[in-house]
Design an enzyme around this catalytic site. Structure first.
Site, short mmCIF file in Angstrom:
data_model
loop_
_atom_site.label_atom_id
_atom_site.label_comp_id
_atom_site.label_asym_id
_atom_site.label_seq_id
_atom_site.Cartn_x
_atom_site.Cartn_y
_atom_site.Cartn_z
N GLU A 335 0.82 -1.22 0.00
CA GLU A 335 0.00 0.00 0.00
C GLU A 335 0.85 1.27 0.00
O GLU A 335 0.40 2.33 0.44
CB GLU A 335 -0.99 -0.02 1.18
CG GLU A 335 -2.03 -1.13 1.00
CD GLU A 335 -2.71 -1.56 2.29
OE1 GLU A 335 -2.33 -1.05 3.37
OE2 GLU A 335 -3.59 -2.44 2.23
N ASP A 359 -0.58 -5.83 9.10
CA ASP A 359 -1.58 -5.05 9.83
C ASP A 359 -1.51 -5.46 11.30
O ASP A 359 -1.42 -6.65 11.61
CB ASP A 359 -2.99 -5.37 9.33
CG ASP A 359 -3.35 -4.66 8.04
OD1 ASP A 359 -2.51 -3.94 7.50
OD2 ASP A 359 -4.49 -4.86 7.58
#
Length: 588
Positions: A335, A359
């Site tokens: 990302e 994450d």
């Protein structure tokens, strides 16, 4: 050819001739040689070569000799200095005054000559001039004839050298953004001032259409592609397709997507570091790459809504092998989270090992685990744990299938065995991507990290009005009972890579509980490295003038420049903020 950054060793000496200096020459130069030998025999560059040291052309007793040393170091790509002495020297006359590289001074703890007095005097001069320096002073008195470096001194010399080399390895390299901001994630709003002023790096950017341009125009090595496709078919297991029936792609389309994602990997790599083979094919401009030490790929959503996602590319760039064999890993952020990319980079340069991008997804309390699974947590998991899971990509080294002394580990590429490569591949599969999230398809990476690995989770954040701040959590990976793992894992996406992590608690502050660690984490991502390297990270952060807002490193292991203590000795966190704010970024 670009030189490795080197450590400069400066033997300083009492400048009085006619007896004093002459009696100290051999001992002083031997100190320098012993430090150089320690560093070169212990530390390696990311390519596996021993770290190089440069010793001043003579001992340094007066300013002209300090100047001669400085000139040699400028020509030798010295990124940091270590001054050594067994005696009194003339403080500000013998110090290195380069403001843009780290400095350390080892004053020999002996009674015959006052090495400790020089250490205190020159550190005071460094503080006065605003040029930070690390002070190294052995705990125990040594005999003047003792040529051994005490263990406590070794530890500080090596901690300093590891961190200093990281600053040198980053300088004059680039962060390459492939795409732009992903889904409004703050870390992918790339801040060029931070990279330039704190890391000495530049920023480059390409649009994601560069991938399709190179595919359409054949700007990749076709021979490597055929070899890669054969290797993937033989070694990479396609996982179970969890998509609902109307979203399942045909076999023909999946085969086409395998070819597509292999090309994505090749193009992503070539964008970062270039590929001389492209010049042979007539693409001389593309062959040079972007001199990128770290990069990130936006992916979501503009790319992934239409094309296969970047999971395969990201996974194998961060992994230490591919169809060309075992090699050093790249540092590559999902990302385009540049701040997590830099967190990964710090870890990598300190350890020479690949990094897990994840994450920081869920805090599982003992009560919640009991309610959902009926299982009572115990051991390192007793206080609960964090579920670390990236949305589809992760280094295969994160499986923990490499071993040392029978224990799982993530090791440098030069230690990796072919049998460990095969174990990583056998314990990983690549399910078709969840097309509710990734409409263009692709293949995610699915594995479970082995338990009982000491790891450190790191995150760099940007705070308006302050700048970058670093947070560090040391702890261990966990191995849950298989049924418990599956129950918890299936509540997220069973096609993604999972690491169960228990931070080490201290009973205070952000480490009062696992919940507090989760609650104080500064962003949605973390960079996870093998080993407890929090102390090294704190040392590196102080060199770059980045304050640490959260850590669980024992106080006795914290090693910062001596003038940090002049900002206060009781509240070290507050002193760190004040020192970093006053001194400003290393490269500004």
């Amino acid at each position: 050819m670009i030189q490795h950054p080197r450590i400069g060793i400066r033997p300083t000496i009492d400048g009085r001739r006619q007896g004093v200096r002459e009696s100290l020459e051999v001992q002083t130069m031997n100190m320098a040689k012993s430090v150089a030998d320690l560093i070169s025999s212990t530390l390696k560059y990311p390519d596996g070569e021993p770290v190089e040291c440069v010793i001043s052309p003579s001992t340094i007793g007066r300013v002209p000799e300090a100047a001669a040393s400085h000139e040699l170091f400028k020509k030798s790509n010295v990124c940091a200095t270590i001054t050594v002495t067994p005696c009194w020297c003339y403080g500000s006359e013998t110090m290195d005054m380069s403001p843009d590289i780290p400095h350390a001074i080892w004053g020999f703890n002996g009674t015959e000559r006052p090495g400790a007095v020089y250490l205190a005097a020159v550190l005071a001069s460094h503080a006065q001039k605003g040029i930070p320096a690390f002070g190294i002073y052995g705990r125990d008195v040594q005999e003047a004839s003792d040529t051994d470096i005490p263990e406590d001194v070794k530890e500080k010399l090596l901690r300093y050298a590891r961190a200093a080399l990281a600053t040198g390895l980053m300088r004059d390299t680039a962060y390459l953004s492939m795409g732009s901001v992903s889904m409004g994630i703050g870390g992918s709003i790339v801040n060029p001032d931070f990279f330039q002023e704190y890391l000495g790096m530049r920023n480059e950017s390409v649009d994601m259409t560069e991938f399709t341009r190179r595919m359409d125009r054949g700007i990749y090595d076709p021979e490597e592609f055929e070899r890669a496709l054969k290797w993937v078919k033989e070694n990479v297991k396609e996982g179970f397709d969890h998509n609902r029936e109307d979203l399942v792609l045909s076999r023909e389309e999946k085969d086409r997507q395998w070819e597509f994602v292999i090309k994505m990997f090749m193009i992503g790599r070539d964008l970062m570091v270039g590929n001389p083979r492209l010049a042979e094919l007539g693409f001389e401009e593309e062959a040079v790459g972007h001199h990128a030490l770290v990069a990130g790929f936006q992916g979501q959503r503009q790319w992934t809504d239409h094309f296969p996602n970047g999971d395969f590319m990201e996974t194998f760039l961060n992994t230490q092998f591919d169809w060309n064999g075992i090699r050093k890993p790249f540092v590559f952020a999902t990302e385009n989270d540049s701040l997590n990319g830099v967190s990964m980079l710090f870890n990598y340069l300190l350890t020479n090992t690949p990094q897990i991008f994840a994450d920081v997804r869920t805090y599982w309390s003992p009560e919640a685990v009991k309610r959902v699974t009926g299982h009572t947590l115990e051991g390192r998991a007793a206080a609960g744990f964090l579920h670390l899971i990236n949305s589809g990509s992760c280094t295969l080294d994160g499986t923990g299938q490499a071993t040392r002394d029978g224990k799982p580990i993530m090791k440098p590429f030069w230690e990796l065995e072919e049998s460990e490569v095969q174990a990583m591949l056998e314990n990983t599969d690549f399910p078709p991507a969840n097309r509710e999230y990734f409409r263009g398809g692709g293949f995610s990476t699915r594995f479970l990290t082995k338990g009982d690995m000491p790891v450190t989770m790191v995150r760099l954040n940007l705070l308006k009005g302050v700048g970058p701040v670093l947070q560090i959590a040391e702890g261990y990976t966990l191995e849950l009972p298989e049924d418990v793992h599956h129950t918890l894992d299936n509540r997220t996406d069973p096609g993604w890579p999972t690491t169960w992590f228990a931070p080490r608690l201290t009973g205070k502050g952000a480490f009062k509980s696992v919940y507090d660690v989760m609650n104080n984490w500064g962003a949605n991502h973390g960079a996870i490295t093998y080993g407890h390297i929090g102390a090294d990270l704190i040392t590196l952060a102080s060199m770059l003038r980045i304050p640490v807002n959260m850590h669980n490193v024992p106080e006795e292991d914290i090693f910062r420049p001596k003038n940090w203590s002049l900002f206060g000795t009781e509240d070290l966190e507050s002193a760190d903020y004040r020192a970093c704010q006053l001194l400003g970024p290393l490269h500004k």
